[in-house]
Design an enzyme around this catalytic site. Structure first.
Site, short mmCIF file in Angstrom:
data_model
loop_
_atom_site.label_atom_id
_atom_site.label_comp_id
_atom_site.label_asym_id
_atom_site.label_seq_id
_atom_site.Cartn_x
_atom_site.Cartn_y
_atom_site.Cartn_z
N ASP A 274 -3.09 4.56 -2.20
CA ASP A 274 -4.15 5.14 -1.37
C ASP A 274 -4.59 6.51 -1.90
OD1 ASP A 274 -5.64 4.84 1.15
OD2 ASP A 274 -4.55 6.64 1.76
N HIS B 111 -10.99 -3.22 3.81
CA HIS B 111 -10.80 -2.85 5.23
C HIS B 111 -11.59 -1.60 5.62
CE1 HIS B 111 -8.25 -0.33 2.88
NE2 HIS B 111 -8.05 0.46 3.92
N ASP B 112 -12.23 -0.93 4.65
CA ASP B 112 -13.01 0.28 4.95
C ASP B 112 -14.51 0.02 4.88
OD1 ASP B 112 -10.74 1.87 5.15
OD2 ASP B 112 -10.79 2.45 3.03
N GLU C 72 -6.59 3.82 -5.60
CA GLU C 72 -7.88 3.99 -4.93
C GLU C 72 -8.49 5.31 -5.43
OE1 GLU C 72 -9.89 4.00 -0.50
OE2 GLU C 72 -8.11 5.18 -0.91
N ASP D 81 0.86 -1.17 0.00
CA ASP D 81 0.00 0.00 0.00
C ASP D 81 0.90 1.23 0.00
OD1 ASP D 81 -2.40 1.57 0.51
OD2 ASP D 81 -3.20 -0.23 1.48
O1 TEU Z 1 -9.57 5.49 2.22
C1 TEU Z 1 -9.98 6.61 1.51
C2 TEU Z 1 -11.39 6.86 1.53
O2 TEU Z 1 -11.96 7.27 0.54
C3 TEU Z 1 -12.05 6.72 2.83
O3 TEU Z 1 -12.51 7.97 3.20
C4 TEU Z 1 -13.14 5.79 2.73
O4 TEU Z 1 -14.11 6.30 1.87
C5 TEU Z 1 -13.75 5.64 4.09
O5 TEU Z 1 -12.84 4.93 4.86
C6 TEU Z 1 -15.02 4.88 3.99
O6 TEU Z 1 -15.65 4.92 5.20
C7 TEU Z 1 -8.21 5.28 2.30
C8 TEU Z 1 -7.90 4.05 3.13
O7 TEU Z 1 -8.41 2.92 2.48
C9 TEU Z 1 -8.45 4.25 4.51
O8 TEU Z 1 -8.29 3.10 5.30
C10 TEU Z 1 -7.71 5.42 5.10
O9 TEU Z 1 -8.26 5.73 6.35
C11 TEU Z 1 -7.76 6.66 4.22
O10 TEU Z 1 -7.51 6.38 2.85
C12 TEU Z 1 -6.71 7.66 4.63
O11 TEU Z 1 -5.44 7.19 4.31
#
Ligand code: TEU
Length: 573
Positions: free
Chosen positions: A207, A338-339, A264, A110
């Protein structure tokens, strides 16, 4: 084995290797703890490589493993060239990479370069004063220029006494945004890329890479989803120089390695994704879009009780299938990460009679599409949402902010807010991997950093491995099919039955063969009629999660959450 991989790499001139690969996403902190401290670690991943090999995946994506104060679980990096001590050491990483390669699996890391941690030495220097050589590594304003709100609450602008200025942070205040306008920052990022690529890694998940270029006007954003602040996406998503930056990155670094890249891309439409992924643009191989993730949002955004409407889902997925094919780009295919909530809980049905079947149905619909499928750890076991009952169980910075915002500002009751969190919180995906039915699901001998899902005695890897009819073996079969059948990589996607609210059916058309993919998204049996335009001289069942007929019948009974894939020979001899 290394040799075997080199050979595959050479052969990959025709079809890039990542086009018929399946990626498995590991959240290292929650995968497997080898030393009893309650946190998953690199040696833990190494111990489970044979498990991943058995599943048959090609690529492992590791969420951030670099040194980090862990405000956002590793997405706040304080040293890009050091492994987070909780996870292990550089030697252990090198061993993991070597052993994965020996087993014929690749590893992508990542890359988090929209922002760093506020404990990164660059930021510690930058905030000392305007004259400091690192000051311009970040984005500073003398007065707050707009209404932007951070993803994790509050304004995106944070005041620093030493400089008497505000710095920008799209995420937590401990995650200051880097200033990509500064060529020195870009040069530093390229050096970081080279550092890891020279170690032999196989690519990057980048990311929020679509946010790195900010509109210099710093315009106000619309206030949506009953938020306290305006959205920063208006001034950041696919900003004016993002393609220039990515082309530079590609020219300087990425193009020199046989790797895969996936960016992403929140708030990016299929049209906007074209310049990122079209092969002749030389930017990224593919992006993660969020269009299907946004379908169950309501006026309060993500934290909503809505279920996704199947016709909306079909529209979005079809749009991306078509757009990526037309531009010679590529799709990434995912239900969860993971989100997000767990796939089976959100898109399928996690209750007992349907969990296994609906998980397999979701796998079928996704894995037969064109693109690179991503399996999020535990999806192959049908792991479900966490069902935490109190706010104390949540660890995620986003969950804690939502709880505060919904209960204190939006006027929701604690009970209702907890219900929304239990449906959508990122912690749903972050509970430890369920390995067996011993204490802590066999994840750790210590105290896990986040609670283990209570259902681990029924849902775990050991149980799945012992059951020939498990989701694990079904996924294994989906992966095997992708490896063996070029039509799954190349076939032209065509949606059937667009208006059907219950069944997702589509074709993948090749020259002489076609795949027919059908999935019932409901808990009702359905008598399905195959479109008259679908003709086959011969047909053969490839995979199904129920006792489907061996050859295709025009009208057939589809069980609740039933899914089947038929190979149709379209040419009559
Ligand atoms: O996530 C980016 C993102 O768009 C997040 O705001 C996502 O939409 C949100 O977690 C959904 O609830 C990335 C990573 O995947 C995330 O884990 C990080 O917290 C974020 O960037 C900041 O680096």
């Amino acid at each position: 084995m290394r040799l075997q991989m080199m050979r595959t790499r050479k052969m990959s001139k025709k079809t890039a290797w990542w086009k018929n690969s399946v990626v498995y996403q590991i959240y290292p902190k929650s995968f497997y703890d080898s030393d009893g401290d309650g946190f998953g670690d690199l040696n833990g991943i190494r111990a489970k490589l044979s498990y991943l090999k058995k599943l048959g995946i090609d690529v492992i994506w590791l969420n951030p493993i670099y040194e980090s104060p862990q405000v956002d679980n590793g997405y706040d990096i304080s040293n890009y060239r050091k492994i987070e001590p909780e996870l292990g050491t550089m030697e252990e990483f090198e061993l993991l990479l070597k052993e994965a390669h020996e087993k014929g699996m690749r590893i992508i890391l990542d890359l988090v370069v929209n922002h760093t941690s506020d404990k990164h030495p660059w930021f510690e220097e930058a905030k000392k004063g305007k004259e400091n050589p690192y000051h311009d590594y970040y984005i500073w304003k003398d007065t707050i220029p707009n209404n932007w709100g951070s993803s994790f609450g509050g304004s995106t602008w944070e005041y620093v006494d030493e400089t008497a200025q505000y710095y920008l942070h799209l995420f937590a205040k401990e995650q200051p945004d880097l200033n990509w306008e500064n060529p020195k920052v870009r040069a530093e990022v390229y050096e970081i890329l080279r550092f890891w690529l020279e170690k032999g890694i196989d690519g990057f998940r980048m990311d929020v890479i679509t946010l790195i270029s900010k509109d210099p006007a710093y315009p106000d954003g619309p206030v949506i989803q009953n938020k306290e602040y305006g959205s920063y996406y208006a001034g950041c998503a696919s900003g004016p120089r993002v393609h220039e930056y990515l082309q530079e990155m590609n020219r300087e670094v990425l193009s020199k390695y046989d790797i895969m890249t996936v960016g992403e891309a929140p708030h990016t439409s299929a049209d906007e994704a074209v310049p990122y992924t079209a092969a002749d643009r030389h930017e990224l191989n593919m992006v993660f879009h969020f269009d299907h993730m946004h379908l169950d949002y309501d006026e309060n955004g993500k934290y909503a009780k809505n279920r996704v409407k199947l016709t909306d889902l079909k529209k979005v997925m079809t749009r991306w299938q078509d757009a990526m094919r037309e531009c010679n780009g590529w799709n990434s295919l995912y239900w969860s990460n993971h989100d997000q909530a767990r796939a089976v809980s959100r898109f399928g049905n996690e209750s007992t009679p349907y969990r296994v079947k609906s998980a397999k149905m979701l796998g079928t619909i996704l894995h037969m599409m064109q693109g690179t499928p991503y399996i999020y750890e535990g999806e192959e076991l049908g792991m479900t949402n966490a069902h935490f009952e109190s706010i104390e169980e949540y660890k995620d910075v986003e969950a804690l902010d939502i709880f505060r915002d919904f209960t204190e500002r939006k006027g929701f009751s604690e009970k209702d807010t907890l219900e929304l969190l239990s449906l959508k919180s990122r912690d749903n995906a972050r509970t430890p991997m369920q390995w067996d039915d011993t204490a802590n699901a066999g994840f750790t001998e210590g105290t896990p950093w986040i609670g283990v899902n209570k259902n681990y005695k029924e849902i775990n890897a050991e149980q799945c491995l012992a059951d020939p009819d498990s989701i694990f073996y079904y996924y294994q079969e989906l992966i095997r099919l992708r490896h063996e059948m070029p039509i799954i990589t190349d076939g032209v996607y065509e949606l059937l039955d667009q208006e059907n609210e219950s069944v997702y059916a589509y074709l993948r058309k090749g020259e002489k063969e076609t795949l027919l993919v059908v999935g019932n998204f409901t808990d009702e049996p359905i008598n399905y009629h195959v479109d008259e335009n679908v003709q086959a001289a011969k047909s053969r069942l490839l995979i199904s999660n129920y006792n489907a007929a061996e050859t295709l019948e025009r009208d057939f009974a589809l069980e609740p959450y039933g899914a089947c894939v038929y190979l149709l020979e379209t040419e009559i001899e």
